[in-house]
Design a protein around this motif. Structure first.
Motif, PDB file in Angstrom:
ATOM      1  N   ARG A 233       0.861  -1.180   0.000  1.00 40.00           N
ATOM      2  CA  ARG A 233       0.000   0.000   0.000  1.00 40.00           C
ATOM      3  C   ARG A 233       0.899   1.232   0.000  1.00 40.00           C
ATOM      4  O   ARG A 233       1.748   1.405   0.873  1.00 40.00           O
ATOM      5  CB  ARG A 233      -0.903   0.023   1.237  1.00 40.00           C
ATOM      6  CG  ARG A 233      -1.978   1.155   1.189  1.00 40.00           C
ATOM      7  CD  ARG A 233      -1.624   2.291   2.126  1.00 40.00           C
ATOM      8  NE  ARG A 233      -2.499   3.453   1.942  1.00 40.00           N
ATOM      9  CZ  ARG A 233      -3.085   4.103   2.943  1.00 40.00           C
ATOM     10  NH1 ARG A 233      -2.910   3.706   4.190  1.00 40.00           N
ATOM     11  NH2 ARG A 233      -3.799   5.184   2.699  1.00 40.00           N
ATOM     12  N   VAL A 234       0.740   2.074  -0.987  1.00 41.28           N
ATOM     13  CA  VAL A 234       1.449   3.342  -1.057  1.00 41.28           C
ATOM     14  C   VAL A 234       0.616   4.367  -0.295  1.00 41.28           C
ATOM     15  O   VAL A 234      -0.548   4.586  -0.618  1.00 41.28           O
ATOM     16  CB  VAL A 234       1.651   3.790  -2.511  1.00 41.28           C
ATOM     17  CG1 VAL A 234       2.269   5.178  -2.573  1.00 41.28           C
ATOM     18  CG2 VAL A 234       2.521   2.786  -3.257  1.00 41.28           C
ATOM     19  N   SER A 235       1.194   4.984   0.731  1.00 47.00           N
ATOM     20  CA  SER A 235       0.467   5.937   1.575  1.00 47.00           C
ATOM     21  C   SER A 235       0.802   7.364   1.151  1.00 47.00           C
ATOM     22  O   SER A 235       1.934   7.814   1.322  1.00 47.00           O
ATOM     23  CB  SER A 235       0.843   5.737   3.044  1.00 47.00           C
ATOM     24  OG  SER A 235       0.529   4.434   3.476  1.00 47.00           O
ATOM     25  N   LEU A 236      -0.186   8.048   0.597  1.00 41.53           N
ATOM     26  CA  LEU A 236       0.029   9.413   0.131  1.00 41.53           C
ATOM     27  C   LEU A 236      -1.040  10.349   0.683  1.00 41.53           C
ATOM     28  O   LEU A 236      -2.180   9.944   0.896  1.00 41.53           O
ATOM     29  CB  LEU A 236      -0.012   9.477  -1.399  1.00 41.53           C
ATOM     30  CG  LEU A 236       1.020   8.666  -2.170  1.00 41.53           C
ATOM     31  CD1 LEU A 236       0.732   8.742  -3.666  1.00 41.53           C
ATOM     32  CD2 LEU A 236       2.427   9.158  -1.879  1.00 41.53           C
ATOM     33  N   THR A 237      -0.658  11.587   0.887  1.00 37.79           N
ATOM     34  CA  THR A 237      -1.639  12.616   1.225  1.00 37.79           C
ATOM     35  C   THR A 237      -2.232  13.090  -0.099  1.00 37.79           C
ATOM     36  O   THR A 237      -1.877  14.134  -0.647  1.00 37.79           O
ATOM     37  CB  THR A 237      -0.967  13.780   1.968  1.00 37.79           C
ATOM     38  OG1 THR A 237      -0.206  13.256   3.064  1.00 37.79           O
ATOM     39  CG2 THR A 237      -2.005  14.755   2.506  1.00 37.79           C
TER      40      THR A 237
END
Length: 361
Positions: A233-237
């Motif tokens: 999972r790529v966590s981005l704002t």
């Protein structure tokens, strides 16, 4: 590229396998209010259309837990309930049909709560992800082991896994994330030597797209290249759709998953006589709807471009007065600027058709 991937235990989130020989699964997390059932389902459908295979939703209270019964029944992909602090929320989520739980056993309230969760999850055959972040370590372990480091991270996650194993629960996936890519890499390397559970990779709180994509690519990509990791999972704002697109870009760059076209383009130099950035952006737009894993090149030099991009299925190279359309490094057509993009579009369709014919089941 061929990587020797660690063979981990395989678990299933409904019809999606994680671990073992299964493809690296792509995850994201809804940023909708789970209590808003329609908004949550709309975003899940958008995520699924973008290629997301598993999504996670926040469950902060009983209203959100109750909403799950309507969400999971209509969701096109498995839904994981993200639980903190309250065991009763995890138990309700299990009753309402979630595909998996994400908990940190250390903050679930009590060992009795962990026991009840493990018992019900075992009865229903639902996997649990033990998720530990650098900010949620066991305080005693953290202080004893000199603060937040790979050793204290791994010791904390092992303690929490043992809490579930104590109650005969072994259908476990593990994550051990930090916002620092190096700490993330060091921790997963160490953990991978200690367990055979499938590992969920990510760099937590990676930031906005400008920095977050780079930090995620460094952390996740390094580990995948070493054969570590079963789901990411790529966590981005940012919009969760961008998380999914970035995840596939990481996987495509390593040759681990094929979804959508891969665009390669050369940097500008003194030989470039066209607006290469604009040209690349136009081609990128052309490829938005392409689902086949073809490789398309945009080059700025008509002399060396085709040869430099000979591994691409097709491409375009621009000069002052002429554009060259090439296929597998060989020139197939010379056109003017006005007709260049249409000519490339036709070549892209040829590449797509070829791929489909070669991959008929």
């Amino acid at each position: 590229m061929d990587f020797i991937r660690k063979n981990t235990k395989q678990l299933w989130l409904k019809d999606v396998p994680v671990g073992g020989n299964a493809p690296i699964a792509v995850q994201s997390m809804n940023n909708t209010d789970t209590r808003d059932i329609d908004a949550t389902l709309t975003q899940i459908e958008e995520l699924a259309a973008a290629g997301c295979e598993i999504t996670r939703v926040a469950v902060p209270d009983l209203a959100a837990a109750e909403a799950l019964k309507f969400i999971v029944n209509r969701s096109p992909i498995p839904v994981i309930a993200d639980i903190h602090f309250q065991a009763k929320l995890a138990l309700q989520a299990l009753e309402n049909g979630v595909a998996g739980l994400r908990i940190n056993p250390g903050n679930i309230g009590s060992e009795q709560g962990v026991k009840e969760i493990a018992k019900k999850a075992l009865e229903k055959g639902i996997p649990i992800r033990v998720g530990v972040n650098s900010g949620s370590l066991d305080p005693e372990i953290r202080d004893k082991m000199g603060g937040v480091n790979a050793d204290s991270m791994v010791a904390s996650v092992l303690k929490f896994c043992y809490m579930l194993e104590k109650y005969d629960f072994h259908d476990i996936c593990v994550s051990i994330k930090a916002s620092d890519p190096k700490l993330t890499i060091d921790s997963y390397r160490k953990l991978s030597r200690e367990v055979d559970y499938p590992l969920h990779l990510g760099v937590t709180e990676a930031g906005t797209p400008k920095e977050g994509i780079v930090r995620s690519a460094v952390g996740i990509g390094t580990l995948l290249s070493e054969g570590i990791g079963d789901t990411i999972r790529v966590s981005l704002t940012a919009d969760p759709i961008l998380e999914v697109e970035t995840a596939y870009s990481i996987l495509k760059s390593l040759g681990l998953r094929a979804r959508g076209a891969l665009l390669i383009s050369c940097p500008t130099c003194g030989r470039t006589e066209v607006d290469l950035q604009s040209l690349a952006e136009q081609v990128e737009t052309l490829l938005t709807e392409v689902k086949e894993p073809i490789k398309v090149a945009v080059m700025g030099c008509p002399v060396n471009g085709p040869g430099e991009a000979r591994e691409a299925d097709c491409g375009i190279a621009g000069g002052r007065d002429i554009y060259i359309i090439f296929r597998n490094g060989k020139v197939v057509e010379k056109v003017n600027q006005e007709n260049a993009l249409n000519a490339l579009k036709n070549e892209i369709e040829i590449a797509r058709t070829k791929y489909l014919e070669e991959n008929k089941k």
